[in-house]
Motif scaffolding. Structure first.
Motif, PDB file in Angstrom:
ATOM      1  N   ASN A  61      32.287  60.438  62.911  1.00  0.00           N
ATOM      2  CA  ASN A  61      31.724  61.609  62.238  1.00  0.00           C
ATOM      3  C   ASN A  61      30.593  61.241  61.276  1.00  0.00           C
ATOM      4  N   TYR A  62      29.832  60.198  61.637  1.00  0.00           N
ATOM      5  CA  TYR A  62      28.742  59.748  60.772  1.00  0.00           C
ATOM      6  C   TYR A  62      27.537  59.367  61.622  1.00  0.00           C
ATOM      7  N   SER A  63      26.372  59.910  61.260  1.00  0.00           N
ATOM      8  CA  SER A  63      25.113  59.552  61.922  1.00  0.00           C
ATOM      9  C   SER A  63      24.075  59.228  60.848  1.00  0.00           C
ATOM     10  N   TYR A  64      23.243  58.241  61.143  1.00  0.00           N
ATOM     11  CA  TYR A  64      22.262  57.785  60.153  1.00  0.00           C
ATOM     12  C   TYR A  64      20.865  57.744  60.775  1.00  0.00           C
ATOM     13  N   PHE A  65      19.893  58.331  60.064  1.00  0.00           N
ATOM     14  CA  PHE A  65      18.493  58.315  60.495  1.00  0.00           C
ATOM     15  C   PHE A  65      17.636  57.804  59.337  1.00  0.00           C
ATOM     16  N   GLU A  66      16.531  57.177  59.689  1.00  0.00           N
ATOM     17  CA  GLU A  66      15.646  56.654  58.638  1.00  0.00           C
ATOM     18  C   GLU A  66      14.196  56.833  59.063  1.00  0.00           C
ATOM     19  N   ASP A  72      14.635  66.352  67.545  1.00  0.00           N
ATOM     20  CA  ASP A  72      15.613  66.771  68.558  1.00  0.00           C
ATOM     21  C   ASP A  72      16.917  66.000  68.412  1.00  0.00           C
ATOM     22  N   THR A  73      16.794  64.677  68.200  1.00  0.00           N
ATOM     23  CA  THR A  73      17.983  63.832  68.055  1.00  0.00           C
ATOM     24  C   THR A  73      18.751  64.189  66.788  1.00  0.00           C
ATOM     25  N   LEU A  74      18.006  64.458  65.705  1.00  0.00           N
ATOM     26  CA  LEU A  74      18.641  64.832  64.445  1.00  0.00           C
ATOM     27  C   LEU A  74      19.413  66.137  64.584  1.00  0.00           C
ATOM     28  N   ILE A  75      18.782  67.145  65.162  1.00  0.00           N
ATOM     29  CA  ILE A  75      19.432  68.447  65.330  1.00  0.00           C
ATOM     30  C   ILE A  75      20.641  68.329  66.254  1.00  0.00           C
ATOM     31  N   SER A  76      20.517  67.484  67.273  1.00  0.00           N
ATOM     32  CA  SER A  76      21.640  67.259  68.179  1.00  0.00           C
ATOM     33  C   SER A  76      22.832  66.673  67.431  1.00  0.00           C
ATOM     34  N   ALA A  77      22.551  65.747  66.516  1.00  0.00           N
ATOM     35  CA  ALA A  77      23.620  65.139  65.708  1.00  0.00           C
ATOM     36  C   ALA A  77      24.279  66.181  64.803  1.00  0.00           C
ATOM     37  N   LEU A  78      23.463  67.077  64.260  1.00  0.00           N
ATOM     38  CA  LEU A  78      23.998  68.121  63.381  1.00  0.00           C
ATOM     39  C   LEU A  78      24.786  69.173  64.163  1.00  0.00           C
ATOM     40  N   ARG A  88      31.202  66.665  59.834  1.00  0.00           N
ATOM     41  CA  ARG A  88      30.615  65.354  60.062  1.00  0.00           C
ATOM     42  C   ARG A  88      29.414  65.201  59.135  1.00  0.00           C
ATOM     43  N   LEU A  89      29.082  63.965  58.804  1.00  0.00           N
ATOM     44  CA  LEU A  89      27.992  63.666  57.864  1.00  0.00           C
ATOM     45  C   LEU A  89      26.794  63.096  58.619  1.00  0.00           C
ATOM     46  N   VAL A  90      25.632  63.691  58.387  1.00  0.00           N
ATOM     47  CA  VAL A  90      24.377  63.190  58.952  1.00  0.00           C
ATOM     48  C   VAL A  90      23.460  62.834  57.782  1.00  0.00           C
ATOM     49  N   VAL A  91      23.042  61.583  57.716  1.00  0.00           N
ATOM     50  CA  VAL A  91      22.188  61.099  56.628  1.00  0.00           C
ATOM     51  C   VAL A  91      20.789  60.840  57.162  1.00  0.00           C
ATOM     52  N   TRP A  92      19.791  61.323  56.428  1.00  0.00           N
ATOM     53  CA  TRP A  92      18.384  61.056  56.771  1.00  0.00           C
ATOM     54  C   TRP A  92      17.721  60.467  55.536  1.00  0.00           C
ATOM     55  N   LYS A  93      17.372  59.184  55.620  1.00  0.00           N
ATOM     56  CA  LYS A  93      16.796  58.462  54.481  1.00  0.00           C
ATOM     57  C   LYS A  93      15.289  58.280  54.659  1.00  0.00           C
ATOM     58  N   SER A 117      28.812  70.632  59.838  1.00  0.00           N
ATOM     59  CA  SER A 117      27.993  69.461  59.527  1.00  0.00           C
ATOM     60  C   SER A 117      27.520  69.484  58.085  1.00  0.00           C
ATOM     61  N   CYS A 118      27.310  68.298  57.553  1.00  0.00           N
ATOM     62  CA  CYS A 118      26.779  68.114  56.194  1.00  0.00           C
ATOM     63  C   CYS A 118      25.575  67.188  56.309  1.00  0.00           C
ATOM     64  N   LEU A 119      24.421  67.648  55.881  1.00  0.00           N
ATOM     65  CA  LEU A 119      23.198  66.841  55.932  1.00  0.00           C
ATOM     66  C   LEU A 119      22.896  66.284  54.550  1.00  0.00           C
ATOM     67  N   MET A 120      22.647  64.968  54.494  1.00  0.00           N
ATOM     68  CA  MET A 120      22.272  64.336  53.223  1.00  0.00           C
ATOM     69  C   MET A 120      20.884  63.719  53.366  1.00  0.00           C
ATOM     70  N   LEU A 121      19.951  64.187  52.543  1.00  0.00           N
ATOM     71  CA  LEU A 121      18.597  63.637  52.483  1.00  0.00           C
ATOM     72  C   LEU A 121      18.517  62.687  51.295  1.00  0.00           C
ATOM     73  N   ILE A 122      18.041  61.465  51.527  1.00  0.00           N
ATOM     74  CA  ILE A 122      17.920  60.477  50.459  1.00  0.00           C
ATOM     75  C   ILE A 122      16.450  60.068  50.376  1.00  0.00           C
ATOM     76  N   GLU A 123      15.828  60.345  49.237  1.00  0.00           N
ATOM     77  CA  GLU A 123      14.387  60.148  49.099  1.00  0.00           C
ATOM     78  C   GLU A 123      14.039  59.379  47.822  1.00  0.00           C
TER      79      GLU A 123
END
Length: 337
Positions: A61-66, A72-78, A88-93, A117-123
């Motif tokens: 339940n965890y996906s990580y993007f940077e 498309d891949t991000l939305i698919s994960a969400l 599930r947690l999706v992180v985009w750093k 889904s829960c999206l976390m943006l880290i900037e």
């Protein structure tokens, strides 16, 4: 006035941290999180804590993007349903979309983000005028993880040492932070060195700090400002070059220069009002033993020149965020023009 606003800001930040910690404790999560700011240690710590709540780094339940992730891949994960869990947690750093225009498709999607889904943006930074920032502020939770004040760092570092069976006097702690700087990454490294150096001894002394802890980027910025006040532009640029060689980020250097000029402005106000050292320290936001050093340096600047430097820091910062100016060039312009 500046000092009072600073205290209010710190109080507001602490309330946000408490609220974020409460989310973790209760397991009740917002749909979207934005964690941004210069304190990388806190960003990594919160990422780890959230990740553990969703089953860990290798969990289902965890996906990580940077960086520049494929939308498309991000939305698919969400859109993916969580595995035997509520969310599930999706992180985009480091998407950098909080400093430029976010795709319309992403903003429209986040307006109807699935509650599974829960999206976390880290900037590193965020523009509060940005559409995506406003969207997260409306639908989720925004928390700036900025450089911490001395009081917070002192408490954190004391607990860090206590876990290793060490104690430290408040005056020694102030000296440690003054010497190491306010970066929690750097401070944790210095604490580890002190723990190893003191061995079986329980008390960390001033002499240990002087022996082990190296001069930090803030000391070099202080030297840059001293050289500027004396008209030694070439020497100031040499300090800047040394910091770049040590791979210090120009944006961080610009932020430290801005903070230092602001401290000098506040110092001159303290001198004008005839404040005692401890009162001045609280007003400026530094340790009492740093006040004489700032007072001496402030003598070389007028109120007008400091206000001018602060205005230029803000102007260059805005130029960087708008993409009109390179960060490295901004610091060079500040030092040479």
């Amino acid at each position: 006035m500046a000092g009072n606003r600073s205290y209010q800001q710190r109080d507001e930040e602490q309330l946000r941290y408490q609220e974020l910690n409460q989310h973790l404790k209760e397991g009740k999560f917002s749909p979207i999180y934005l964690l941004y700011g210069s304190e990388n240690y806190l960003k990594r710590s919160y990422l780890r804590l959230f990740r553990e709540k969703f089953g860990g780094k290798d969990g289902m339940n965890y996906s990580y993007f940077e960086g520049n992730a494929d939308l498309d891949t991000l939305i698919s994960a969400l859109d993916t349903m969580p595995f035997f869990a509520e969310k599930r947690l999706v992180v985009w750093k480091d998407s950098e979309l909080l400093r430029r225009t976010a795709p319309e498709r992403l903003c429209a999607y986040l307006e109807r983000l699935p509650d599974t889904s829960c999206l976390m943006l880290i900037e590193e930074a965020a523009d509060k005028r940005n559409r995506l920032y406003k969207l997260v502020e409306k639908k989720g939770f925004v928390c700036e993880l900025a450089e911490q004040d001395v009081r917070m760092l002192s408490g954190w570092a004391a607990r860090y040492l206590m876990k290793a069976g060490k104690k430290v006097r408040s005056s020694t702690m102030e000296r440690l932070i003054e010497r190491s700087g306010r970066s929690m990454d750097r401070l944790s490294g210095e604490l580890e060195k002190l723990i190893a150096y003191t061995g079986e001894r329980e008390i960390v002394e001033d002499e240990d700090v002087g022996q082990i802890c190296t001069a930090n980027v803030e000391d070099r910025v202080f030297d840059m400002i001293t050289e500027l006040s004396l008209g030694n532009t070439e020497r100031a640029m040499r300090h800047y070059s040394d910091l770049l060689t040590l791979q210090e980020a120009p944006m961080k250097i610009l932020a430290l220069l801005r903070r230092s000029f602001n401290q000098l402005l506040l110092t001159k106000e303290c001198v004008r009002q005839g404040m005692a050292r401890n009162d001045a320290a609280k007003y400026i936001g530094v340790s009492p033993w740093a006040v004489p050093k700032l007072t001496e340096q402030a003598k070389h600047y007028t109120m007008e020149s400091l206000q001018g430097y602060l205005s230029r820091c803000l102007f260059y910062d805005e130029g960087i965020k708008n993409g009109n100016l390179r960060d490295r060039m901004a610091v060079e312009l500040l030092l040479t023009s």
